[in-house]
Design a protein around this motif. Structure first.
Motif, PDB file in Angstrom:
ATOM      1  N   HIS A   1       7.173  -7.325   2.607  1.00 56.00           N
ATOM      2  CA  HIS A   1       6.198  -6.787   3.795  1.00 56.00           C
ATOM      3  C   HIS A   1       6.933  -6.685   4.952  1.00 56.00           C
ATOM      4  O   HIS A   1       6.803  -5.771   5.724  1.00 56.00           O
ATOM      5  N   ALA A   2       7.657  -7.712   5.351  1.00 53.08           N
ATOM      6  CA  ALA A   2       8.460  -7.751   6.517  1.00 53.08           C
ATOM      7  C   ALA A   2       9.588  -6.456   6.686  1.00 53.08           C
ATOM      8  O   ALA A   2       9.864  -5.946   7.664  1.00 53.08           O
TER       9      ALA A   2
ATOM     10  N   PRO B   1      -0.479  -9.153   1.608  1.00 49.66           N
ATOM     11  CA  PRO B   1      -0.023  -8.759   2.872  1.00 49.66           C
ATOM     12  C   PRO B   1      -1.324  -8.059   3.660  1.00 49.66           C
ATOM     13  O   PRO B   1      -2.221  -7.289   2.794  1.00 49.66           O
ATOM     14  N   LEU B   2      -1.616  -8.346   4.922  1.00 55.23           N
ATOM     15  CA  LEU B   2      -2.598  -7.935   5.416  1.00 55.23           C
ATOM     16  C   LEU B   2      -2.340  -6.730   6.447  1.00 55.23           C
ATOM     17  O   LEU B   2      -2.495  -5.488   6.099  1.00 55.23           O
TER      18      LEU B   2
ATOM     19  N   LEU C   1       4.797  -1.603  -2.189  1.00 58.67           N
ATOM     20  CA  LEU C   1       3.865  -2.645  -1.723  1.00 58.67           C
ATOM     21  C   LEU C   1       2.798  -2.018  -0.550  1.00 58.67           C
ATOM     22  O   LEU C   1       3.014  -1.092   0.129  1.00 58.67           O
ATOM     23  N   VAL C   2       1.571  -2.559  -0.650  1.00 60.52           N
ATOM     24  CA  VAL C   2       0.460  -2.233  -0.036  1.00 60.52           C
ATOM     25  C   VAL C   2      -0.039  -3.462   0.719  1.00 60.52           C
ATOM     26  O   VAL C   2      -0.542  -4.189   0.122  1.00 60.52           O
ATOM     27  N   ASP C   3      -0.128  -3.167   2.077  1.00 66.44           N
ATOM     28  CA  ASP C   3      -0.923  -4.047   2.700  1.00 66.44           C
ATOM     29  C   ASP C   3      -2.382  -3.831   3.091  1.00 66.44           C
ATOM     30  O   ASP C   3      -2.760  -2.583   2.911  1.00 66.44           O
TER      31      ASP C   3
ATOM     32  N   TRP D   1      -4.436  -3.080  -2.774  1.00 67.30           N
ATOM     33  CA  TRP D   1      -3.891  -4.335  -1.671  1.00 67.30           C
ATOM     34  C   TRP D   1      -3.613  -5.632  -2.537  1.00 67.30           C
ATOM     35  O   TRP D   1      -3.095  -6.430  -1.976  1.00 67.30           O
ATOM     36  N   THR D   2      -4.213  -5.717  -4.237  1.00 66.35           N
ATOM     37  CA  THR D   2      -3.588  -6.550  -4.649  1.00 66.35           C
ATOM     38  C   THR D   2      -2.417  -6.834  -5.288  1.00 66.35           C
ATOM     39  O   THR D   2      -1.757  -7.629  -5.805  1.00 66.35           O
ATOM     40  N   ASN D   3      -1.650  -5.474  -5.071  1.00 68.12           N
ATOM     41  CA  ASN D   3      -0.295  -5.313  -5.666  1.00 68.12           C
ATOM     42  C   ASN D   3       0.266  -5.536  -6.833  1.00 68.12           C
ATOM     43  O   ASN D   3       1.060  -6.216  -7.288  1.00 68.12           O
TER      44      ASN D   3
END
Length: 205
Positions: free
Chosen positions: A17-18, A47-48, A171-173, A185-187
């Motif tokens: 995410h970062a 990830p939000l 990755l989906v936030d 968003w649950t990836n």
């Protein structure tokens, strides 16, 4: 508060995410599928946001939706993570403290995890995380000897492998989900990829 264990899945998703938004502050929620009491085991994360972290309505919407999903999947929110836009700054912001405080109202042993952007190089051998726990109405640094990352070397290799292969773009936030609600968003795709890389066939277990 006692020991806290961070799973491979939770760490890899925070790290990706970062990396996916290197010039932005990012945040998310830490989840546990273990029952309350004893050591806290962070088994997953959600990830939000990667923009407007302090925008309360979006944060509240995300917290509510994640809470509902957790109740359906036998999980609970046990903490909060954040990476600041400035890589050299791993201090909790007022926004981080506020959200962590809200989580601690529901989870007495909640943790606040800050990602240290200055130590995220693939060559760094130490987990780039700084963790805080709530004590006497304040958030204080947690003793690093009480933080466990089992199979850290394997976890680090999986994170770097996914980054090198471009899989971090899967990755989906929650921010991205709000832009396109077909995005998950649950990836589950990312979870499956981590599981695949961690399988004995790949020599990572």
């Amino acid at each position: 508060m006692g020991e806290i264990e961070l799973s491979c899945r939770a760490y890899v998703k925070m790290y990706l995410h970062a990396c996916l938004f290197p010039r932005c502050s990012v945040n998310g929620l830490l989840l546990s599928s273990a029952s309350q009491g004893g050591a806290v085991c962070v088994t997953d994360c959600v990830p939000l946001l990667h923009s407007h972290l302090s925008l309360a309505p979006i944060t509240q919407l995300a917290l509510t939706q994640v809470d509902v999903w957790c109740s359906q999947t036998q999980q609970r929110i046990v903490g909060y993570y954040q990476a600041n836009a400035c890589a050299s700054d791993s201090s909790p912001t007022p926004c981080a403290l506020k959200i962590a405080e809200k989580i601690s109202e529901q989870c007495s042993n909640a943790v606040l995890l800050m990602i240290d952007g200055g130590k995220m190089s693939p060559d760094d051998r130490v987990p780039p995380i700084v963790m805080y726990e709530r004590k006497d109405s304040r958030w204080i640094l947690k003793d690093k000897h009480m933080i466990m990352l089992r199979q850290w070397e394997e976890t680090r290799l999986i994170a770097n492998q996914m980054l090198d292969s471009g899989d971090h773009t899967l990755l989906v936030d929650f921010d991205s989900h709000l832009d396109d609600i077909t995005k998950d968003w649950t990836n589950q795709k990312v979870n499956n990829k981590i599981l695949e890389l961690a399988s004995p066939a790949n020599g990572n277990v």
